[in-house]
Design a protein around this motif. Structure first.
Motif, PDB file in Angstrom:
ATOM      1  N   ASP A  67      49.173  39.984  41.574  1.00 27.64           N
ATOM      2  CA  ASP A  67      49.355  38.446  41.366  1.00 27.64           C
ATOM      3  C   ASP A  67      48.301  38.205  40.328  1.00 27.64           C
ATOM      4  O   ASP A  67      48.584  37.682  39.379  1.00 27.64           O
ATOM      5  CB  ASP A  67      49.484  37.675  42.380  1.00 27.64           C
ATOM      6  CG  ASP A  67      50.769  37.682  43.065  1.00 27.64           C
ATOM      7  OD1 ASP A  67      51.764  38.212  42.648  1.00 27.64           O
ATOM      8  OD2 ASP A  67      50.867  37.127  44.089  1.00 27.64           O
ATOM      9  N   LEU A  68      47.012  38.877  40.642  1.00 28.95           N
ATOM     10  CA  LEU A  68      45.884  38.455  39.877  1.00 28.95           C
ATOM     11  C   LEU A  68      45.992  39.131  38.630  1.00 28.95           C
ATOM     12  O   LEU A  68      45.867  38.353  37.482  1.00 28.95           O
ATOM     13  CB  LEU A  68      44.502  39.007  40.400  1.00 28.95           C
ATOM     14  CG  LEU A  68      43.273  38.597  39.859  1.00 28.95           C
ATOM     15  CD1 LEU A  68      41.947  38.623  40.997  1.00 28.95           C
ATOM     16  CD2 LEU A  68      42.862  39.319  38.677  1.00 28.95           C
ATOM     17  N   ALA A  98      43.126  30.667  36.347  1.00 30.34           N
ATOM     18  CA  ALA A  98      44.665  31.073  36.133  1.00 30.34           C
ATOM     19  C   ALA A  98      45.165  31.484  37.374  1.00 30.34           C
ATOM     20  O   ALA A  98      46.367  31.522  37.787  1.00 30.34           O
ATOM     21  CB  ALA A  98      44.581  32.119  35.188  1.00 30.34           C
ATOM     22  N   TYR A  99      44.116  32.026  38.259  1.00 32.09           N
ATOM     23  CA  TYR A  99      44.551  32.535  39.639  1.00 32.09           C
ATOM     24  C   TYR A  99      43.730  32.165  40.610  1.00 32.09           C
ATOM     25  O   TYR A  99      42.307  32.368  40.309  1.00 32.09           O
ATOM     26  CB  TYR A  99      44.774  34.027  39.525  1.00 32.09           C
ATOM     27  CG  TYR A  99      45.205  34.602  40.972  1.00 32.09           C
ATOM     28  CD1 TYR A  99      46.401  34.838  41.457  1.00 32.09           C
ATOM     29  CD2 TYR A  99      43.976  35.341  41.586  1.00 32.09           C
ATOM     30  CE1 TYR A  99      46.529  35.367  42.369  1.00 32.09           C
ATOM     31  CE2 TYR A  99      44.153  35.997  42.673  1.00 32.09           C
ATOM     32  CZ  TYR A  99      45.443  36.014  43.290  1.00 32.09           C
ATOM     33  OH  TYR A  99      45.570  36.756  44.735  1.00 32.09           O
ATOM     34  N   THR A 100      44.245  31.681  41.938  1.00 32.28           N
ATOM     35  CA  THR A 100      43.154  31.623  42.991  1.00 32.28           C
ATOM     36  C   THR A 100      43.719  32.191  44.195  1.00 32.28           C
ATOM     37  O   THR A 100      45.018  32.187  44.275  1.00 32.28           O
ATOM     38  CB  THR A 100      42.825  30.248  43.247  1.00 32.28           C
ATOM     39  OG1 THR A 100      44.034  29.116  43.644  1.00 32.28           O
ATOM     40  CG2 THR A 100      42.218  29.396  41.988  1.00 32.28           C
ATOM     41  N   CYS A 101      42.856  32.444  45.131  1.00 28.09           N
ATOM     42  CA  CYS A 101      43.518  33.137  46.313  1.00 28.09           C
ATOM     43  C   CYS A 101      42.358  32.912  47.439  1.00 28.09           C
ATOM     44  O   CYS A 101      41.078  32.743  47.318  1.00 28.09           O
ATOM     45  CB  CYS A 101      43.844  34.745  46.275  1.00 28.09           C
ATOM     46  SG  CYS A 101      42.324  35.757  46.131  1.00 28.09           S
ATOM     47  N   SER A 102      42.936  33.153  48.676  1.00 29.84           N
ATOM     48  CA  SER A 102      42.019  33.111  49.854  1.00 29.84           C
ATOM     49  C   SER A 102      41.906  34.790  50.424  1.00 29.84           C
ATOM     50  O   SER A 102      42.543  35.500  49.833  1.00 29.84           O
ATOM     51  CB  SER A 102      42.359  32.098  50.909  1.00 29.84           C
ATOM     52  OG  SER A 102      43.566  32.664  51.669  1.00 29.84           O
ATOM     53  N   THR A 103      41.188  34.816  51.664  1.00 30.22           N
ATOM     54  CA  THR A 103      41.045  36.018  51.783  1.00 30.22           C
ATOM     55  C   THR A 103      42.333  36.506  52.586  1.00 30.22           C
ATOM     56  O   THR A 103      42.730  37.840  52.307  1.00 30.22           O
ATOM     57  CB  THR A 103      40.062  36.351  53.033  1.00 30.22           C
ATOM     58  OG1 THR A 103      40.517  35.334  54.126  1.00 30.22           O
ATOM     59  CG2 THR A 103      38.486  36.028  52.654  1.00 30.22           C
ATOM     60  N   ALA A 131      38.979  33.670  27.782  1.00 36.02           N
ATOM     61  CA  ALA A 131      40.078  33.869  28.518  1.00 36.02           C
ATOM     62  C   ALA A 131      39.798  33.098  30.021  1.00 36.02           C
ATOM     63  O   ALA A 131      38.810  32.925  30.410  1.00 36.02           O
ATOM     64  CB  ALA A 131      40.532  35.144  28.738  1.00 36.02           C
ATOM     65  N   ARG A 132      40.940  32.631  30.519  1.00 36.28           N
ATOM     66  CA  ARG A 132      41.057  31.809  31.743  1.00 36.28           C
ATOM     67  C   ARG A 132      40.600  32.636  32.857  1.00 36.28           C
ATOM     68  O   ARG A 132      41.291  33.960  32.898  1.00 36.28           O
ATOM     69  CB  ARG A 132      42.337  31.223  31.813  1.00 36.28           C
ATOM     70  CG  ARG A 132      42.608  29.838  31.206  1.00 36.28           C
ATOM     71  CD  ARG A 132      43.921  29.317  31.505  1.00 36.28           C
ATOM     72  NE  ARG A 132      43.896  28.968  32.842  1.00 36.28           N
ATOM     73  CZ  ARG A 132      45.131  28.388  33.464  1.00 36.28           C
ATOM     74  NH1 ARG A 132      46.352  28.578  32.886  1.00 36.28           N
ATOM     75  NH2 ARG A 132      44.892  28.042  34.558  1.00 36.28           N
ATOM     76  N   PRO A 133      39.739  32.564  33.710  1.00 36.26           N
ATOM     77  CA  PRO A 133      39.442  33.498  34.656  1.00 36.26           C
ATOM     78  C   PRO A 133      40.058  33.443  35.936  1.00 36.26           C
ATOM     79  O   PRO A 133      40.940  32.328  36.088  1.00 36.26           O
ATOM     80  CB  PRO A 133      37.805  32.649  35.091  1.00 36.26           C
ATOM     81  CG  PRO A 133      37.997  31.397  34.796  1.00 36.26           C
ATOM     82  CD  PRO A 133      39.044  31.336  33.718  1.00 36.26           C
ATOM     83  N   ALA A 134      39.840  34.254  36.816  1.00 36.27           N
ATOM     84  CA  ALA A 134      40.481  33.911  38.328  1.00 36.27           C
ATOM     85  C   ALA A 134      39.352  33.573  38.894  1.00 36.27           C
ATOM     86  O   ALA A 134      38.097  34.055  38.747  1.00 36.27           O
ATOM     87  CB  ALA A 134      41.042  35.606  38.789  1.00 36.27           C
ATOM     88  N   PRO A 182      46.201  26.651  42.273  1.00 32.53           N
ATOM     89  CA  PRO A 182      44.754  25.875  42.335  1.00 32.53           C
ATOM     90  C   PRO A 182      45.021  24.319  42.653  1.00 32.53           C
ATOM     91  O   PRO A 182      44.092  23.777  43.430  1.00 32.53           O
ATOM     92  CB  PRO A 182      44.340  26.002  40.866  1.00 32.53           C
ATOM     93  CG  PRO A 182      45.307  27.169  40.472  1.00 32.53           C
ATOM     94  CD  PRO A 182      46.512  27.234  41.044  1.00 32.53           C
ATOM     95  N   THR A 183      46.175  23.899  42.444  1.00 36.45           N
ATOM     96  CA  THR A 183      46.311  22.317  42.866  1.00 36.45           C
ATOM     97  C   THR A 183      46.173  22.077  44.457  1.00 36.45           C
ATOM     98  O   THR A 183      45.311  21.191  44.885  1.00 36.45           O
ATOM     99  CB  THR A 183      47.523  21.804  42.339  1.00 36.45           C
ATOM    100  OG1 THR A 183      47.712  21.973  41.105  1.00 36.45           O
ATOM    101  CG2 THR A 183      47.725  20.263  42.899  1.00 36.45           C
ATOM    102  N   VAL A 184      46.918  23.016  45.321  1.00 38.73           N
ATOM    103  CA  VAL A 184      46.707  22.895  46.600  1.00 38.73           C
ATOM    104  C   VAL A 184      45.364  23.076  47.133  1.00 38.73           C
ATOM    105  O   VAL A 184      44.885  22.473  47.952  1.00 38.73           O
ATOM    106  CB  VAL A 184      47.933  23.803  47.544  1.00 38.73           C
ATOM    107  CG1 VAL A 184      47.657  23.842  48.848  1.00 38.73           C
ATOM    108  CG2 VAL A 184      49.199  23.302  47.106  1.00 38.73           C
ATOM    109  N   HIS A 185      44.774  24.221  46.789  1.00 42.82           N
ATOM    110  CA  HIS A 185      43.450  24.605  47.048  1.00 42.82           C
ATOM    111  C   HIS A 185      42.309  23.302  46.589  1.00 42.82           C
ATOM    112  O   HIS A 185      41.674  23.154  47.566  1.00 42.82           O
ATOM    113  CB  HIS A 185      43.066  25.817  46.177  1.00 42.82           C
ATOM    114  CG  HIS A 185      43.413  26.991  46.975  1.00 42.82           C
ATOM    115  ND1 HIS A 185      43.452  28.157  46.151  1.00 42.82           N
ATOM    116  CD2 HIS A 185      44.232  27.383  47.950  1.00 42.82           C
ATOM    117  CE1 HIS A 185      44.403  29.389  46.847  1.00 42.82           C
ATOM    118  NE2 HIS A 185      44.434  28.667  48.081  1.00 42.82           N
ATOM    119  N   ASP A 186      42.499  22.941  45.532  1.00 39.44           N
ATOM    120  CA  ASP A 186      41.671  21.619  45.234  1.00 39.44           C
ATOM    121  C   ASP A 186      41.559  20.626  46.159  1.00 39.44           C
ATOM    122  O   ASP A 186      40.829  19.903  46.705  1.00 39.44           O
ATOM    123  CB  ASP A 186      41.875  21.310  43.835  1.00 39.44           C
ATOM    124  CG  ASP A 186      41.231  22.423  42.623  1.00 39.44           C
ATOM    125  OD1 ASP A 186      40.746  23.450  43.168  1.00 39.44           O
ATOM    126  OD2 ASP A 186      41.795  22.330  41.453  1.00 39.44           O
TER     127      ASP A 186
END
Length: 350
Positions: free
Chosen positions: A88-89, A76-81, A41-44, A259-263
């Motif tokens: 959402d996760l 599948a999900y990313t976030c900052s603090t 499964a895709r991770p967070a 994820p695109t913006v974070h990367d």
């Protein structure tokens, strides 16, 4: 305290390895530890480092590279603090493991990052959570007890650490599987450096982990002294804009936290770090990821330790016999070793 099963990787013989020889060995060590812990499964992936420290961006990009190369996926999900949302996760990554970004914030020095870790443990009991390789440092016994209690209550937490000091601490205090694992930035692989403009690039900490009294002796060598925390807000805005436009073009939505913006932000910061380090024929530094990125660049360098021994512990575990690496306990010795590297003209060591 009764501990769950823990493992420690046996370091192979790494005498006189060039960076090009060392990097794939460390990548293999990472895969041997982390890949068996993953699922289909895709991770967070939580705790995106939305700040100017280049090293954390290198770790993030290494984590993304590992998922792409070894697992054929991306988060599948990313976030900052600042943008973490348990709801959402759950919606975006309902099944896979939750990965927590690696680095050097497990403990009390960078408390807002550690608080996110505790929040994730509280919100997702019994769901597999993997802490990617960290260095551990606590200066508060109550914080140790709080963390140990959160790990025990969660019941499905796996902790990866990147040095033996942290490994021993985790075994003593935390009731969870603990594994020794190299820093995820090595998953990026080697890069080409840019043309140098001075003899020495001295990249020295100016934050909470700096060591006082690191005065650079005055001599005739050409040098630049800098840290890599500062960044252009205009460049960041431009990077976000282009990344969001690309996401819309691909039908991925317009969220500023995809994820695109974070990367894209991480790549911007990493390239800034490469350009900074490349200015010197020799790098002198007390930042761990200036050491790691110097290895990725095949750049000779001298390392001093930070405030709590993070660099020395990491080097002892993984990179101590890398050709082109020198270590020093004070700035005068560091510059002397750097001059030796300069005179030796390290060539073909990559």
């Amino acid at each position: 305290m009764t501990m769950l099963a823990s493992t420690i990787q046996v370091q192979p013989d790494m005498s006189s390895l060039t960076p090009r020889q060392l990097i794939p060995r460390l990548q293999a060590d990472i895969s041997a530890v982390l890949k068996p812990l993953m699922s289909d499964a895709r991770p967070a992936l939580v705790d995106f480092p939305n700040h100017g420290n280049v090293g954390d961006s290198a770790i993030w990009l290494g984590e993304i590279a590992f998922l792409a190369r070894e697992m054929g996926t991306r988060p599948a999900y990313t976030c900052s603090t600042a943008t973490f949302s348990a709801d959402d996760l759950r919606r975006r990554a309902p099944d896979g493991p939750i990965l927590i970004h690696g680095g050097g914030n497990f403990g009390t020095i960078w408390r807002h990052h550690h608080q996110l870790r505790l929040d994730v443990l509280r919100y997702f009991p019994r769901r597999p959570i993997i802490q990617l390789p960290q260095s551990i440092h606590f200066d508060d016994d109550e914080a140790i007890r709080e963390t140990a209690d959160a790990i025990r209550r969660h019941g499905a937490f796996t902790l990866l650490v990147r040095d033996r000091k942290s490994f021993g601490f985790a075994q003593e205090h935390f009731d969870c599987p603990v594994h020794l694992c190299p820093d995820m930035a090595f998953c990026m692989g080697p890069f080409s450096r840019l043309r140098p403009i001075v003899d020495f690039l001295c990249l020295m900490r100016t934050d909470a982990e700096r060591v006082s009294g690191m005065t650079i002796p005055d001599d005739a060598s050409s040098r630049i002294v800098v840290d890599w925390l500062e960044e252009s807000r205009q460049d960041l805005r431009r990077t976000r804009l282009f990344a969001r436009f690309g996401a819309v073009w691909r039908g991925e939505g317009i969220s500023g936290h995809t994820p695109t913006v974070h990367d894209a932000l991480a790549w911007r910061r990493f390239r800034r770090g490469v350009a900074t380090l490349s200015q010197g024929k020799i790098v002198v530094t007390d930042r761990l990821h200036a050491h790691i990125i110097s290895v990725l660049l095949g750049l000779p360098h001298v390392v001093l330790d930070n405030s709590y021994g993070k660099l020395g512990s990491f080097i002892d575990a993984w990179t101590s016999n890398c050709v082109g690496l020198e270590r020093a306990t004070n700035m005068a010795a560091a510059m002397e070793r750097g001059r030796r590297l300069l005179v030796a003209g390290i060539s073909g060591w990559r």
